[in-house]
Design a protein around this motif. Structure first.
Motif, PDB file in Angstrom:
ATOM      1  N   UNK A   4      38.869  33.698  39.564  1.00  0.00           N
ATOM      2  CA  UNK A   4      37.866  34.459  40.316  1.00  0.00           C
ATOM      3  C   UNK A   4      37.484  35.720  39.551  1.00  0.00           C
ATOM      4  N   UNK A   5      36.224  36.098  39.722  1.00  0.00           N
ATOM      5  CA  UNK A   5      35.722  37.307  39.061  1.00  0.00           C
ATOM      6  C   UNK A   5      35.034  38.181  40.107  1.00  0.00           C
ATOM      7  N   UNK A   6      35.247  39.490  39.991  1.00  0.00           N
ATOM      8  CA  UNK A   6      34.625  40.408  40.938  1.00  0.00           C
ATOM      9  C   UNK A   6      33.889  41.535  40.215  1.00  0.00           C
ATOM     10  N   UNK A  54      44.848  39.991  39.324  1.00  0.00           N
ATOM     11  CA  UNK A  54      45.695  39.597  40.452  1.00  0.00           C
ATOM     12  C   UNK A  54      46.087  38.138  40.254  1.00  0.00           C
ATOM     13  N   UNK A  57      46.735  36.444  44.339  1.00  0.00           N
ATOM     14  CA  UNK A  57      46.335  37.531  45.231  1.00  0.00           C
ATOM     15  C   UNK A  57      47.300  38.707  45.270  1.00  0.00           C
ATOM     16  N   UNK A  58      48.101  38.833  44.205  1.00  0.00           N
ATOM     17  CA  UNK A  58      48.937  40.037  44.079  1.00  0.00           C
ATOM     18  C   UNK A  58      48.632  40.711  42.766  1.00  0.00           C
ATOM     19  N   UNK A  59      48.463  42.035  42.806  1.00  0.00           N
ATOM     20  CA  UNK A  59      48.206  42.774  41.568  1.00  0.00           C
ATOM     21  C   UNK A  59      49.310  42.479  40.583  1.00  0.00           C
ATOM     22  N   UNK A  71      45.877  30.755  41.639  1.00  0.00           N
ATOM     23  CA  UNK A  71      44.662  31.569  41.626  1.00  0.00           C
ATOM     24  C   UNK A  71      44.870  32.834  40.791  1.00  0.00           C
ATOM     25  N   UNK A  73      42.647  36.276  39.462  1.00  0.00           N
ATOM     26  CA  UNK A  73      41.394  37.015  39.644  1.00  0.00           C
ATOM     27  C   UNK A  73      41.323  38.172  38.666  1.00  0.00           C
ATOM     28  N   UNK A  75      39.096  41.707  37.647  1.00  0.00           N
ATOM     29  CA  UNK A  75      38.156  42.677  38.212  1.00  0.00           C
ATOM     30  C   UNK A  75      38.376  44.049  37.586  1.00  0.00           C
ATOM     31  N   UNK A  78      39.907  49.207  41.112  1.00  0.00           N
ATOM     32  CA  UNK A  78      39.338  49.220  42.459  1.00  0.00           C
ATOM     33  C   UNK A  78      38.784  50.595  42.839  1.00  0.00           C
TER      34      UNK A  78
END
Lengths: 81, 147
Positions: A4-6, A54, A57-59, A71, A73, A75, A78
């Motif tokens: 995933x990319x944000x 992440x 879903x954990x940094x 998964x 990600x 980004x 923040x």
């Protein structure tokens, strides 16, 4: 695995998420594979000190293992609040 | 503990009243509200907030749980919006309830400091001159050192 990319990473790559087949053992290995794909990935990952990651879903950090990971990600730092 | 991640606007007064209602062992309630501010040279038309669905809720819950473990708190509320907001709109709110005010104040500051740079939100400013992502500030990262 799902990647995933944000924020501007998403904009540079032009995708919010994709499924990636990889043999990379670590996040850094995955980044090297992605960078080698196309210029837009190379641009997004040009300076990984400007990025955060992440894992499930954990940094995490770029040395993290991808063993069993579903998964990842990418980004920029923040800016909540 | 209540964590809300939503596109919808919220009513600060109603949220604060609901948070305070029925507490008999609470001597202090601190609330903080973040508002979209127009400070730049180019007039801000809107702020777009992106987030990471799934991770956001978990990250906010983790931050709230760490605050609860560190201070003596009766309750914690965190509301954070995403999507397109205009100047003057409320972006987010935290509230803490404690027996004593120091716990409530410190926990609220802790929540804000962690939320700024550890919860997966990204802000994009839209002005007449164009759009740009808000860069993280070194001061926000340094603010975590005091905890």
């Amino acid at each position: 695995m799902d990647v995933l990319y944000f924020a501007w990473v998403r904009e540079r790559i032009g995708l919010p998420r994709e499924t990636v087949e990889t043999d990379a053992g670590t996040v850094a290995g995955l980044v090297d594979e992605l960078r080698a794909r196309e210029d837009r990935y190379a641009a997004a990952f040009a300076d990984i000190s400007a990025l955060r990651v992440a894992v499930d879903q954990e940094l995490s950090d770029f040395d993290a293992s991808l063993d069993g990971v579903r998964e990842v990600a990418f980004f920029p730092p923040m800016t909540g609040g | 503990m209540r964590i809300v991640v939503s596109e919808a606007a919220f009513d600060v007064g109603a949220e604060a009243a609901a948070f305070a209602a029925g507490r008999t062992d609470t001597g202090a309630i601190v609330t903080f509200t973040g508002v979209v501010r127009d400070t730049g040279a180019d007039a801000l038309e809107a702020m777009e907030i992106e987030h990471y669905p799934g991770m956001t809720e978990t990250a906010l819950s983790d931050i709230a749980e760490r605050a609860t473990a560190r201070w003596s708190l009766g309750d914690v509320l965190v509301i954070h919006r995403y999507g397109r907001l205009v100047p003057g709109e409320m972006i987010m709110m935290v509230a803490t309830a404690a027996r004593h005010r120091r716990d409530a104040f410190e926990a609220a500051e802790y929540l804000m400091d962690y939320l700024k740079s550890r919860a997966p939100f990204w802000k994009r400013e839209i002005t007449a001159e164009g759009a740009g992502w808000v860069a993280a500030r070194d001061e926000d990262e340094k603010a975590l050192d005091r905890w």
